[in-house]
Design a protein around this motif. Structure first.
Motif, PDB file in Angstrom:
ATOM      1  N   ARG A   1      -8.674  -4.616   9.471  1.00 57.23           N
ATOM      2  CA  ARG A   1      -7.407  -3.732   9.450  1.00 57.23           C
ATOM      3  C   ARG A   1      -7.260  -2.949   8.438  1.00 57.23           C
ATOM      4  O   ARG A   1      -7.570  -3.281   7.256  1.00 57.23           O
ATOM      5  CB  ARG A   1      -6.332  -4.673   9.588  1.00 57.23           C
TER       6      ARG A   1
ATOM      7  N   TYR B   1      -5.473   5.328   2.394  1.00 60.48           N
ATOM      8  CA  TYR B   1      -5.329   3.899   2.136  1.00 60.48           C
ATOM      9  C   TYR B   1      -5.879   3.310   0.767  1.00 60.48           C
ATOM     10  O   TYR B   1      -6.750   3.176   0.477  1.00 60.48           O
ATOM     11  CB  TYR B   1      -6.263   3.205   3.266  1.00 60.48           C
TER      12      TYR B   1
ATOM     13  N   ARG C   1      -1.047   3.844  10.034  1.00 66.79           N
ATOM     14  CA  ARG C   1      -0.372   2.678   9.220  1.00 66.79           C
ATOM     15  C   ARG C   1       1.137   3.707   8.553  1.00 66.79           C
ATOM     16  O   ARG C   1       1.832   3.096   8.131  1.00 66.79           O
ATOM     17  CB  ARG C   1      -0.923   2.487   8.070  1.00 66.79           C
TER      18      ARG C   1
ATOM     19  N   ASP D   1       5.832   2.994  11.506  1.00 69.41           N
ATOM     20  CA  ASP D   1       6.335   1.695  11.507  1.00 69.41           C
ATOM     21  C   ASP D   1       6.431   1.063  12.979  1.00 69.41           C
ATOM     22  O   ASP D   1       7.657   1.131  13.426  1.00 69.41           O
ATOM     23  CB  ASP D   1       7.748   1.456  10.808  1.00 69.41           C
TER      24      ASP D   1
ATOM     25  N   TRP E   1      -2.934  -3.836  18.582  1.00 71.59           N
ATOM     26  CA  TRP E   1      -3.244  -2.710  17.969  1.00 71.59           C
ATOM     27  C   TRP E   1      -4.274  -1.842  18.252  1.00 71.59           C
ATOM     28  O   TRP E   1      -5.528  -2.356  18.037  1.00 71.59           O
ATOM     29  CB  TRP E   1      -3.153  -2.920  16.327  1.00 71.59           C
TER      30      TRP E   1
ATOM     31  N   ASP F   1      -1.868  -1.365   4.401  1.00 71.47           N
ATOM     32  CA  ASP F   1      -0.655  -0.894   4.166  1.00 71.47           C
ATOM     33  C   ASP F   1      -0.761   0.342   3.263  1.00 71.47           C
ATOM     34  O   ASP F   1      -1.408  -0.050   2.060  1.00 71.47           O
ATOM     35  CB  ASP F   1       0.555  -1.619   4.016  1.00 71.47           C
TER      36      ASP F   1
END
Length: 366
Positions: A57, A251, A28, A31, A37, A60
């Protein structure tokens, strides 16, 4: 901004081996745009328990919507914000990124929040302690002693808890600014404002335009009632934020927590939060006044937080009476300078009445 307090001087405080460190580049990080994905080894199917399917997922790393909402709330720029797992993560990142083990010290002002000392110990950073001074107006920081100890002890980080937990006092902004000026090029002054919403004092964020070596910790755990979501922020010079981001886990904030936090920062939610903060402040004043009249209460300290520090003639008996009434408070008796004290969080009016009834020996004897 003065040149000696700019970003370049601030980055000189970072560990030499971490200057320019890129950290881990997760899927992530980049960009990229696409409809399919296949770059993060995620499951192509949702978990049966996840109706919306979004949890398959990775989130961000620094969600833009959350950073923008927090920047509006705190009066800073998104680039000055690092979002993480509560304030605790930011404290740990600061110590790891700035302190060389065995050399660079961390300064704290006990009695105070214990995670500063825990992070220092885990990093092998020397711990400098400058105790708060217990005076007629409550506990206060001896800023002269803090500055001298930081200079003599080689402190890279100076933590000021304001309002301080558990004592309740705030550090005047003029004192924070003076300390930052004196320690420019030597140390980062970190102002922990976890309880800032309950105080009349403006945030130390307002000082950062002139003092790059000030950073501020904020959280949604207290006034915003999102303790379980673990959303904390560090507001700092963007150059330092980039360094800390490279040291952070890939994350740090789960998507459900981000969504909850963004919703909690809507205008409507913030208005309700503001009303509840006002009620806590009102109840704080009422509870402080009522506690001071009870037999066995030696002193109730003024507080800018959502809690009161109370000294008792017999703190063990007071703790036991509260527990017998089903009320759990924070026992401070093992803390230096607080051997006769309990910290009581401000609750609802009914909960506060329950505290008063449990502590009123006259009522118990009736």
């Amino acid at each position: 901004m003065n040149g000696d307090t700019g970003s370049d001087a601030l980055l000189d405080l970072v560990r030499e081996d971490l200057r320019g460190f890129g950290g881990y580049a997760s899927a992530r990080t980049y960009d990229l745009k696409g409809e399919v994905w296949l770059n993060a080894n995620e499951s192509p199917w949702a978990n049966p328990a996840d109706a919306g399917g979004a949890s398959r997922r990775y989130p961000d790393p620094q969600p833009p919507a959350l950073r923008e909402a927090l920047a509006r709330l705190y009066g800073c720029r998104p680039g000055q914000l690092l979002v993480g797992r509560g304030s605790d993560e930011a404290i740990d990142l600061l110590v790891r990124a700035l302190c060389v083990p065995g050399r660079d010290a961390v300064l704290v002002t006990p009695p105070v929040f214990g995670m500063y000392a825990v992070s220092a110990r885990l990093q092998g950073a020397p711990l400098l302690e400058v105790p708060l001074v217990d005076g007629d107006a409550g506990f206060a920081v001896d800023l002269g002693a803090v500055a001298a100890a930081a200079e003599q002890g080689g402190a890279k980080l100076v933590f000021l808890c304001s309002p301080s937990n558990p004592t309740g006092g705030s550090v005047p902004l003029a004192d924070v600014a003076a300390l930052a000026s004196r320690l420019a090029g030597r140390a980062l002054v970190v102002v922990d404002e976890a309880y800032g919403e309950f105080s009349d004092q403006p945030s130390a964020i307002t000082l950062m335009a002139r003092h790059a070596n000030i950073a501020v910790l904020r959280t949604l755990s207290k006034a915003h009632a999102l303790a379980a979501a673990r959303i904390g922020s560090l507001v700092a010079d963007p150059a330092l934020v980039r360094v800390l981001r490279a040291c952070q886990a890939p994350y740090p904030v789960p998507t459900p927590c981000v969504e909850l936090a963004v919703a909690a920062l809507s205008d409507e939610a913030l208005a309700r939060t503001s009303a509840r903060v006002a009620q806590v402040r009102s109840e704080r004043a009422r509870l402080r006044q009522a506690l001071a009249t009870l037999p066995g209460v030696v002193r109730v300290y003024p507080s800018d937080g959502n809690y009161l520090l109370v000294r008792f003639g017999d703190p063990g008996a007071a703790f036991d009476r509260l527990l017998a009434a089903g009320v759990v408070v924070r026992d401070q008796r093992a803390v230096a300078q607080l051997g006769d004290a309990l910290r009581i969080t401000i609750g609802t009016p009914d909960q506060n009445d329950r505290v008063l009834a449990a502590l009123d020996a006259r009522e118990a004897a009736a």
